[in-house]
Each structure stands twice: as C-alpha cells, then as structure tokens.
Design an enzyme around this catalytic site. Structure first.
Site, mmCIF file in Angstrom:
data_model
loop_
_atom_site.group_PDB
_atom_site.id
_atom_site.type_symbol
_atom_site.label_atom_id
_atom_site.label_comp_id
_atom_site.label_asym_id
_atom_site.label_seq_id
_atom_site.Cartn_x
_atom_site.Cartn_y
_atom_site.Cartn_z
ATOM 1 N N SER A 82 -25.705 -24.441 -40.978
ATOM 2 C CA SER A 82 -26.009 -24.250 -39.823
ATOM 3 C C SER A 82 -26.748 -23.420 -38.485
ATOM 4 O O SER A 82 -26.419 -23.513 -37.862
ATOM 5 C CB SER A 82 -24.401 -24.482 -39.278
ATOM 6 N N THR A 200 -22.749 -22.741 -36.655
ATOM 7 C CA THR A 200 -23.234 -21.792 -35.606
ATOM 8 C C THR A 200 -22.744 -20.749 -36.093
ATOM 9 O O THR A 200 -21.208 -20.912 -36.382
ATOM 10 C CB THR A 200 -23.200 -22.419 -34.251
ATOM 11 N N THR A 218 -28.278 -20.752 -34.291
ATOM 12 C CA THR A 218 -27.209 -21.415 -34.379
ATOM 13 C C THR A 218 -29.132 -22.055 -35.002
ATOM 14 O O THR A 218 -30.052 -22.362 -34.790
ATOM 15 C CB THR A 218 -26.699 -22.760 -34.378
ATOM 16 N N ARG A 228 -34.042 -31.795 -29.107
ATOM 17 C CA ARG A 228 -32.322 -31.477 -28.472
ATOM 18 C C ARG A 228 -32.517 -29.709 -28.421
ATOM 19 O O ARG A 228 -32.670 -29.279 -29.778
ATOM 20 C CB ARG A 228 -31.705 -32.067 -29.162
ATOM 21 N N VAL A 229 -31.906 -29.292 -27.239
ATOM 22 C CA VAL A 229 -31.663 -27.634 -27.796
ATOM 23 C C VAL A 229 -29.821 -27.333 -26.757
ATOM 24 O O VAL A 229 -30.014 -28.589 -26.018
ATOM 25 C CB VAL A 229 -32.133 -26.825 -26.325
ATOM 26 N N GLY A 230 -29.525 -27.324 -27.785
ATOM 27 C CA GLY A 230 -27.610 -27.267 -27.709
ATOM 28 C C GLY A 230 -27.062 -25.949 -26.715
ATOM 29 O O GLY A 230 -28.151 -25.162 -26.040
ATOM 30 N N ASP A 231 -26.127 -25.611 -27.061
ATOM 31 C CA ASP A 231 -25.700 -24.729 -25.844
ATOM 32 C C ASP A 231 -25.769 -22.790 -26.598
ATOM 33 O O ASP A 231 -26.014 -21.919 -25.447
ATOM 34 C CB ASP A 231 -23.756 -24.469 -25.836
ATOM 35 N N THR A 251 -18.783 -22.289 -30.171
ATOM 36 C CA THR A 251 -19.482 -23.079 -31.519
ATOM 37 C C THR A 251 -18.842 -24.493 -31.338
ATOM 38 O O THR A 251 -17.515 -24.881 -30.842
ATOM 39 C CB THR A 251 -19.109 -22.787 -33.065
ATOM 40 N N GLY A 252 -19.654 -25.471 -31.653
ATOM 41 C CA GLY A 252 -19.141 -26.896 -31.887
ATOM 42 C C GLY A 252 -19.508 -27.469 -31.205
ATOM 43 O O GLY A 252 -21.069 -27.602 -30.904
ATOM 44 N N GLY A 254 -22.444 -28.799 -28.575
ATOM 45 C CA GLY A 254 -23.178 -28.309 -27.630
ATOM 46 C C GLY A 254 -23.109 -28.309 -26.491
ATOM 47 O O GLY A 254 -22.906 -27.745 -25.532
HETATM 48 N N1 GLY Z 1 -23.371 -25.495 -30.602
HETATM 49 C C1 GLY Z 1 -24.314 -25.452 -31.323
HETATM 50 C C2 GLY Z 1 -24.560 -26.478 -31.138
HETATM 51 O O1 GLY Z 1 -24.651 -27.840 -30.542
HETATM 52 O O2 GLY Z 1 -26.088 -26.997 -31.150
#
Ligand code: GLY
Length: 349
Positions: A82, A200, A218, A228-231, A251-252, A254
């Site tokens: 991850s 993450t 992450t 795609r970009v997460g949180d 984490t989780g 995003g």
């Molecule tokens: N929390 C990591 C993501 O969603 O990319």
C-alpha cells in the site's frame, strides 16, 4: 537510517472530556501528566515507524523529520503493498505515489502526487516543504523534482504487485473505477461496496516540548484510474497539524477524507475540547452523515460501507484513533511506555 534521510538534509531548527458513547470508555487517551517525552502514533503498519520516530525525537530531531524517516521504513518494504516500493499499481500497471508532510512550528506543508519511479515520496514531499514556496507538486514535475534532489530512479512494481494487478485485470470491470449501471447514484438498488485496497501509512509526532509534525504516504487506491490522487497529499484531508492543538491523519477511502477534510476536522474537534478519540469519532460522524447522500456508499443499516481510519495526537501527547467500520482496528503508538499496538474505537459497530 536511509542515505536519503530527511535528517541528513533537514533544515528545520529544532524547535478532557468524557469518553463518548461509541468509545466504550476504553479507547480515549488523556495523557497521564506524569508521563513525559515525545509521542509518535501511526497506522497499524507503522510499529517500526513509531519506534524510530520516537527514538529520533528523543535525541532532539524535529517531529516532521522524525515522521518522514519513520515512514521511510515502510516505503522501502516491498511486502507492504500500500506504500512505496511494492505498492499496488494503477489500472495501467504503473505505481504512482502520493505523500505529504506538515511541520507544526512553521505551519509549512509539502506534498507530491502521482509521483513515479521514486521510493521515498515522503522525503520528496519534505523537499517541497523545505526548498520551495509551493505545497504540492504532481506527476512528471514531481518526478523531475525528485531527480533534481538526487532521489534515485527505482522500479516500484514488484513481481508480487504485478501478479496481483494481472489477476485484477483478468477479473476486472466489476471492480474498476468506472461505475457499473447498478452502482450509479440514481440507481434505486445501487448499494454495492467496491472491494479495493486503500492502505497507506500515516504518522503523527509530538516532541516533549509540544512541537508537532506529521506525514502520510501511500501508493493510493489499487488499480485506480491513471491520474487519480487520493487524500494522502491533500493538506487537511489525509493529514493536518496545528502546533497549538495537535495532529491528525487518515487512511482508507481517500475520497471520503477529501470530501469532508477529515484530518482538519479532527484537529478542530480537539481544539473544541474533545479528546483525540472523540475528535476522530466526531469527524467520522460528519463523513458518515454526508456519505448517506449517495446510496452506493452506505449499507443496509445506513452506515458507510467503506473503511476510513483516523489517527489523532494532541499537543500534550494524548492520542486516540477511530475507524468507520469493524475490522482490524489496531494502530501503532510509541511513548515512554514503548512501541505497541492499541485498539481504535469503531464508529459503526
Ligand atoms: N487513503 C489513500 C487513498 O485513498 O489514496
């Protein structure tokens, strides 16, 4: 410690309420005032991370640098699928990393997103923070920035991750980012969960003197749409700290953390007087209430069908964590009592 250690190149000067119903009373941590020293907390994959970060802060290292060096252990671990090396790739089979760092004493932040060919995304984010007036550098710009600072080029796709990606491709279409008709919001019966990994690592640190730093890194949602970009690299979503209050990270899923700025919200709830676990639960409650506006994000009991984990650390060293759903609710802590796994509260039992 790594050759690319944040510490080797760092430029910082060293610088109560009742438990909520959902915590069951056993999770909220008010710091014992007799217990001194730094505190580091992290997601469950960060036991080594918190141990290292705590050791570094004990020898006077800045909390943001300690967090970055701590998470570097996981970034370099090919078995953690991850984060960093060995992370699961996007739908094209390319591993792209997101990371951010925040430094409480200066309230500076640095981040990279969609970074390729570089193991230590968090250390690159730290370079953004230390050497530029920017907060977020993405894609090819981030890759070039990393090379400019001497981070070596690396193939992040391990054989294990490639095989997992190939298996996913063979079974795909039911589990990619393009919504099936029955997953669309306007579908009356659309409520399926999408089984994907969003692992993450987040690490929050506070020194004995109350200075704060944090970091999240992450490889993001597995098999994501390219770009795609997460949180994790979004300040306020995947991490946030306020040197007057505390630090939080997620984490989780995003998308949920981004839509509610979950880390920022957690810190604001601590500022309002909630202990760290209560603050995390209050932020999860906001996420849950908003998620109910999209049928496909909730289960039959009207609770979110996705996992989101929030970690919270207050300026005085009190810590806590809460998870949206049951499952593995461990998180890592290191303080004067040593490195260990603690149990997070659960929002939707
Ligand atoms: N929390 C990591 C993501 O969603 O990319």
């Amino acid at each position: 410690m790594l050759a690319t250690s944040a510490i080797a190149t760092g430029s910082f000067a060293a610088s109560g309420s009742q438990p909520s119903e959902r915590t069951g009373g056993g999770h909220a941590s008010e710091r014992d005032p007799r217990q001194k020293g730094p505190v580091a907390i992290a997601s469950a994959n960060g036991l080594g991370t918190v141990e290292l970060a705590h050791r570094l802060m004990s020898s006077g290292v800045d909390p943001a640098l300690a967090a970055v060096d701590g998470v570097a252990l996981v970034e370099a671990d090919p078995n953690d699928m991850s984060v960093g090396l060995g992370g699961l790739p996007n739908e094209m089979g390319v591993v792209t990393l997101d990371a951010a760092v925040m430094h409480g004493p200066t309230h500076k932040a640095g981040a990279v997103a969609a970074l390729e060919d570089t193991v230590h995304a968090a250390a690159v984010a730290l370079k953004v923070l230390q050497t530029t007036d920017h907060v977020l550098i993405v894609g090819e710009g981030a890759r070039r920035f990393a090379r400019m600072h001497g981070f070596p080029e690396a193939d992040l796709l391990t054989a294990k991750a490639r095989e997992a990606w190939l298996r996913w491709k063979q079974e795909s279409s039911k589990s990619d980012d393009w919504l099936d008709l029955d997953e669309m919001d306007w579908s009356p019966d659309g409520s399926k969960a999408i089984p994907r990994t969003t692992g993450t690592i987040h690490c929050s640190c506070v020194t004995d003197g109350g200075d704060i730093g944090c970091c999240t890194t992450t490889s993001g949602l597995s098999y994501k749409i390219p770009g795609r970009v997460g949180d994790s690299p979004i300040i306020g979503a995947g991490l946030f700290c306020d040197n007057d209050v505390g630090s939080a990270g997620c984490t989780g899923r995003g998308e949920a953390a981004m839509q509610s700025l979950a880390a920022y919200s957690t810190v604001r709830h601590m500022e309002a007087g909630r202990n760290p676990t209560e603050a995390a639960l209050a932020a999860l409650d906001e996420v849950a209430r908003r998620s109910r506006r999209q049928r496909r994000l909730v289960d039959d009991a009207d609770n979110p069908n996705f996992q989101l984990k929030i970690y919270a650390l207050r300026k005085d060293g009190a810590f806590g964590s809460a998870n949206m759903r049951p499952g593995n609710n461990a998180y890592a802590v290191c303080d004067a009592a040593g490195a260990r796994l603690e149990k997070a509260a659960i929002y939707a039992e």
